[in-house]
Write a protein that holds these residues in place. Sequence first.
Motif, mmCIF file in Angstrom:
data_model
loop_
_atom_site.group_PDB
_atom_site.id
_atom_site.type_symbol
_atom_site.label_atom_id
_atom_site.label_comp_id
_atom_site.label_asym_id
_atom_site.label_seq_id
_atom_site.Cartn_x
_atom_site.Cartn_y
_atom_site.Cartn_z
ATOM 1 N N LEU A 32 0.834 -1.198 0.000
ATOM 2 C CA LEU A 32 0.000 0.000 0.000
ATOM 3 C C LEU A 32 0.866 1.244 0.000
ATOM 4 O O LEU A 32 1.952 1.253 0.565
ATOM 5 N N SER A 33 0.366 2.283 -0.639
ATOM 6 C CA SER A 33 1.079 3.562 -0.597
ATOM 7 C C SER A 33 0.925 4.171 0.794
ATOM 8 O O SER A 33 0.024 3.808 1.550
ATOM 9 N N ALA A 34 1.796 5.117 1.114
ATOM 10 C CA ALA A 34 1.789 5.739 2.447
ATOM 11 C C ALA A 34 0.428 6.360 2.754
ATOM 12 O O ALA A 34 -0.053 6.281 3.886
ATOM 13 N N LYS A 35 -0.220 6.934 1.749
ATOM 14 C CA LYS A 35 -1.505 7.611 2.004
ATOM 15 C C LYS A 35 -2.632 6.616 2.292
ATOM 16 O O LYS A 35 -3.633 6.960 2.882
ATOM 17 N N SER A 36 -2.451 5.355 1.860
ATOM 18 C CA SER A 36 -3.511 4.359 2.049
ATOM 19 C C SER A 36 -3.369 3.558 3.330
ATOM 20 O O SER A 36 -4.336 2.972 3.805
ATOM 21 N N VAL A 37 -2.162 3.529 3.903
ATOM 22 C CA VAL A 37 -1.907 2.649 5.053
ATOM 23 C C VAL A 37 -2.859 2.945 6.206
ATOM 24 O O VAL A 37 -3.497 2.048 6.755
ATOM 25 N N PHE A 57 -7.015 -4.196 6.394
ATOM 26 C CA PHE A 57 -6.491 -5.283 5.557
ATOM 27 C C PHE A 57 -5.015 -5.120 5.210
ATOM 28 O O PHE A 57 -4.502 -5.784 4.327
ATOM 29 N N TYR A 58 -4.337 -4.271 5.965
ATOM 30 C CA TYR A 58 -2.912 -4.072 5.687
ATOM 31 C C TYR A 58 -2.144 -5.394 5.767
ATOM 32 O O TYR A 58 -1.271 -5.673 4.969
ATOM 33 N N ASN A 59 -2.526 -6.221 6.740
ATOM 34 C CA ASN A 59 -1.826 -7.499 6.925
ATOM 35 C C ASN A 59 -2.284 -8.573 5.943
ATOM 36 O O ASN A 59 -1.674 -9.627 5.848
ATOM 37 N N SER A 60 -3.389 -8.317 5.243
ATOM 38 C CA SER A 60 -3.890 -9.346 4.318
ATOM 39 C C SER A 60 -3.218 -9.251 2.947
ATOM 40 O O SER A 60 -3.487 -10.048 2.067
ATOM 41 N N LEU A 61 -2.362 -8.263 2.763
ATOM 42 C CA LEU A 61 -1.681 -8.121 1.468
ATOM 43 C C LEU A 61 -0.457 -9.036 1.412
ATOM 44 O O LEU A 61 0.668 -8.583 1.259
ATOM 45 N N LYS A 62 -0.699 -10.306 1.558
ATOM 46 C CA LYS A 62 0.407 -11.265 1.506
ATOM 47 C C LYS A 62 0.774 -11.523 0.054
ATOM 48 O O LYS A 62 -0.067 -11.391 -0.838
ATOM 49 N N PRO A 63 2.029 -11.910 -0.218
ATOM 50 C CA PRO A 63 2.408 -12.229 -1.601
ATOM 51 C C PRO A 63 1.540 -13.365 -2.146
ATOM 52 O O PRO A 63 1.176 -14.291 -1.412
ATOM 53 N N ILE A 64 1.187 -13.278 -3.413
ATOM 54 C CA ILE A 64 0.424 -14.343 -4.077
ATOM 55 C C ILE A 64 1.443 -15.215 -4.801
ATOM 56 O O ILE A 64 2.133 -14.748 -5.716
ATOM 57 N N GLN A 65 1.555 -16.461 -4.371
ATOM 58 C CA GLN A 65 2.577 -17.341 -4.962
ATOM 59 C C GLN A 65 2.057 -17.955 -6.257
ATOM 60 O O GLN A 65 0.975 -18.518 -6.303
ATOM 61 N N LEU A 66 2.846 -17.808 -7.323
ATOM 62 C CA LEU A 66 2.462 -18.335 -8.635
ATOM 63 C C LEU A 66 3.233 -19.600 -8.987
ATOM 64 O O LEU A 66 2.693 -20.528 -9.586
ATOM 65 N N VAL A 67 4.532 -19.609 -8.637
ATOM 66 C CA VAL A 67 5.407 -20.748 -8.956
ATOM 67 C C VAL A 67 6.259 -21.044 -7.724
ATOM 68 O O VAL A 67 6.729 -20.115 -7.063
#
Length: 296
Positions: free
Chosen positions: A49-54, A60-70
């Motif tokens: 998230l950008s600083a203004k959105s945090v 949901f700041y903690n829900s932005l986990k990396p999405i694993q593709l491979v």
Amino acid sequence: MALDIRLKKVNKIYYEGELVSGVVVIQSKGDMQHQGVNLSMEGSVNLQLSAKSVGVFEAFYNSLKPIQLVSYAVELVKPGKLPSGKTEIPFEVPLKPKGHNKVLYETYHGVFVNIQYLLRAEVKRSLLNKDLTKQSEIIVEYRDSKDKAMAKPVPFTITPDSLQNIKEKSQIPRFVVKGKLDSSLCCLSRPLTGELVVESSESPIRSIELQLVRVETCGCAEGYARDATEIQNIQIGEGDVCRGLTLPIYMIFPRLFTCPTLITSNFKVEFEVNVVIVLQNDHLITENFPLKLSRF
């Protein structure tokens, strides 16, 4: 001691389903004991998230986990000893998504969305010696696409009356700028083209520019954070350009910083282009055009 990954493909471009092959090169001045040589390939979408959105989206700041593709790992050499000099260890790893119903997205380097595929070689060593690691990025592109670029011309006329977000239109110098974008559905390997004509302008013009913008959206059920950032800005007219002269619009899409327009349930990557006219008195006139990018 030196460790390197050399791919068979010089351009490092791969497609889903292909084998990523090459050699891991280890150079040492003497015999080297090791605890195994491993290779892994990880592909993921990293969101932030950008600083203004945090503050707004703490939920949901903690829900932005990396999405694993491979995710793929292989032991190339079992623990033992490597001879002095140069050792080349061949490898082949399949470029396949993790999970049956997943797809691989194109490589993209953004500000708040990053899609990367990384090969990582590691020589494990005894406790007293530091492990050797080397990382190399591969570029993933679509082999085919349902959305194909086609000519969809966008004619435009910019006047003080056509501008939005202006309170005192009567205070803006009078001007008429006409032109067209040859298409708003663009192929990444071909330039964005069109033309622009300044028919009249009361105020002298300082510059006419073309600004490519990425619009990245991250989020989930609690809300979405949408941020627009500039990718590149090119000047198509300098100074008080001649009235009635046709100026060509020509912009090449930069590699890695653009990708086919991508809309998923967790994030979006979209693109826009702004035609920006800067007047001598620092008035900034901007006309925005959404673009849809595709690989073909």
